[in-house]
Motif scaffolding. Structure first.
Motif, PDB file in Angstrom:
ATOM      1  N   UNK A 313     -34.536  -3.931  25.922  1.00 17.45           N
ATOM      2  CA  UNK A 313     -35.957  -3.793  25.641  1.00 17.45           C
ATOM      3  C   UNK A 313     -36.743  -4.277  26.841  1.00 17.45           C
ATOM      4  N   UNK A 314     -37.404  -3.362  27.540  1.00 18.29           N
ATOM      5  CA  UNK A 314     -37.997  -3.686  28.841  1.00 18.29           C
ATOM      6  C   UNK A 314     -39.522  -3.605  28.848  1.00 18.29           C
ATOM      7  N   UNK A 315     -40.131  -3.935  27.734  1.00 23.95           N
ATOM      8  CA  UNK A 315     -41.598  -3.914  27.688  1.00 23.95           C
ATOM      9  C   UNK A 315     -42.186  -5.315  27.759  1.00 23.95           C
ATOM     10  N   UNK A 316     -43.281  -5.430  28.493  1.00 24.00           N
ATOM     11  CA  UNK A 316     -44.127  -6.605  28.379  1.00 24.00           C
ATOM     12  C   UNK A 316     -45.187  -6.280  27.323  1.00 24.00           C
ATOM     13  N   UNK A 317     -45.911  -7.277  26.881  1.00 21.67           N
ATOM     14  CA  UNK A 317     -46.932  -7.052  25.869  1.00 21.67           C
ATOM     15  C   UNK A 317     -48.186  -7.815  26.255  1.00 21.67           C
ATOM     16  N   UNK A 318     -49.274  -7.498  25.606  1.00 20.01           N
ATOM     17  CA  UNK A 318     -50.523  -8.158  25.920  1.00 20.01           C
ATOM     18  C   UNK A 318     -51.656  -7.598  25.092  1.00 20.01           C
TER      19      UNK A 318
END
Length: 447
Positions: A313-318
């Motif tokens: 899982x290679x997502x950042x979030x914000x």
């Protein structure tokens, strides 16, 4: 041949005619000039109103932004003061909008508020107006632009992604190398263990009691909290794995205060600034504290790197801070001009990170942070941690039916697991069941 009397009479008549012609021309010219000089004065002066929390009323940059907008557009801005700041100010805004209030522009500090106002039909859709202005919001803001069935109801003025901030002194004292630019959760745990020193009251890690900590892995894999039919998706294995990971950081690995300790001791949201924690996973807005020597004096340098992943899982979030227009605005075009101006200029004028797809523009905003860091970090280090990496970006909030209640259910039910009162499986089941009930109730109310 005319006699002398006839000639004098002719002269007098001629002079009268000429005088009348001159007077007429003069009057016409004067009327024309007066019409030109008063046309601007007769044109109504447009003034728009913008909600502003009272806690921000003395901030100089708000005044400067509004003055710059007026200078560029001729549109005047008045602040509609509402008590409080952050989420508190929406108590008054909610009442205004529910009663048909006409304040033109609405600041939305996080996506759950945007979601609520879209669902309550308080906001003006921008699509047609943006198209007529030939303004390509998709190209400008990319993944930071929130849409509802293709409709745009707000534009983002800034973005906050997540990162790992670390205390270089604690690393140096423990003889541990600084974190790499790309790493896994297992590496994070191993690093934090080396930094943890109970005798000195030092933990290697620090996290808060926000809901996102409880489903981080699911977000990194872009797993929705809703199924295709609109019901809760909390029975997806990654939500269970996420909650277990967070609980284990404090209870099993003991690299940070566990949930019980955090709640019982009422540990502060800005606890990392105490200098007792090696690493802190938090939003990039935290740079405002790290560069504020007046309120947070410190004798240590800080660093930053990207969030860990599980390698898949290679997502950042914000989250994004956006501006919207009240559907009851009397000046929708002018209000949208203000929203566009804030989206294009706030980052530069406020010292925050713009929600642009243009990495050059984002790096320019990071320079101010680097300059204020006292030599702790460089622009490139900030950029690599925040944007210039192999991570994607998704909104950290679970947007959908009963979104706010869903978030509260996650926090309250997870508390039972994190304090040892309920099993992990029972907790996940309770979250799904209660979320489904809240979703059904919300959908039924809107039918």
């Amino acid at each position: 041949m005319r006699n002398k009397h006839e000639f004098n009479s002719y002269k007098i008549v001629t002079m009268i005619v000429l005088l009348l012609l001159v007077t007429a021309c003069s009057t016409a010219n004067r009327s024309s000039i007066e019409a030109v000089s008063t046309s601007g004065a007769d044109k109504p002066q447009v003034t728009i109103k913008v909600y502003l929390g009272t806690d921000y009323s003395d901030k100089e940059f708000y005044k400067k932004i509004n003055e710059a907008f007026t200078a560029e557009t001729g549109i005047h801005v008045e602040s509609e003061m509402v008590p409080g700041a952050g989420n508190d100010m929406y108590k008054k805004i909610d009442l205004d909008l529910a009663s048909g209030g006409t304040v033109d522009v609405i600041p939305l500090i996080q996506p759950l508020i945007l979601d609520k106002y879209v669902n309550k039909n308080y906001l003006l859709p921008f699509n047609d107006l943006l198209k007529s202005d030939q303004y390509d919001a998709d190209k400008r803001f990319g993944p930071y632009l929130t849409k509802y069935d293709g409709m745009i109801y707000s534009l983002p003025k800034q973005v906050s992604t997540w990162a790992i901030f670390y205390n270089k002194k604690i690393f140096d004292d423990a003889g541990v190398p600084y974190p790499p630019s790309e790493w896994t959760w297992q590496q994070y745990i191993e690093t934090a263990k080396k930094l943890t020193d109970p005798a000195k009251g030092i933990y290697g890690s620090y996290m808060l009691d926000y809901d996102i900590y409880l489903f981080m892995l699911a977000k990194q894999h872009n797993v929705s909290a809703y199924k295709a039919d609109g019901t809760s998706n909390y029975d997806d294995p990654l939500f269970k794995e996420s909650l277990k990971l967070f609980g284990d950081l404090g209870d099993v690995h003991k690299i940070q205060p566990n949930w019980q300790q955090f709640k019982t001791n009422k540990l502060p949201w800005d606890g990392f600034m105490s200098g007792k924690y090696g690493m802190h996973l938090i939003g990039t807005w935290y740079t405002a504290l790290l560069t504020n020597e007046k309120d947070y004096p410190k004798d240590w340098k800080w660093g930053v790197t990207q969030i860990p992943t599980d390698g898949k899982g290679m997502n950042n979030f914000g989250v994004t801070f956006t501006y919207a227009v009240n559907k009851n605005s009397a000046h929708p075009k002018e209000a949208l001009e203000y929203v566009k101006f804030r989206a294009e200029n706030s980052a530069k004028m406020e010292g925050v990170i713009p929600a642009f797809t243009d990495r050059v523009a984002q790096k320019e905003a990071l320079k101010e942070i680097a300059d204020a860091s006292g030599g702790s970090v460089t622009v490139d280090e900030l950029s690599e941690a925040f944007f210039d990496n192999n991570l994607g970006f998704i909104q950290e909030k679970n947007i959908g039916p009963a979104a706010t209640e869903y978030s509260n259910i996650i926090l309250s039910e997870s508390d039972h697991y994190l304090t040892g009162q309920r099993s992990l499986d029972d907790t996940i089941r309770a979250i799904k069941d209660k979320a489904d009930a809240a979703i059904r109730k919300e959908l039924a109310k809107n039918e």
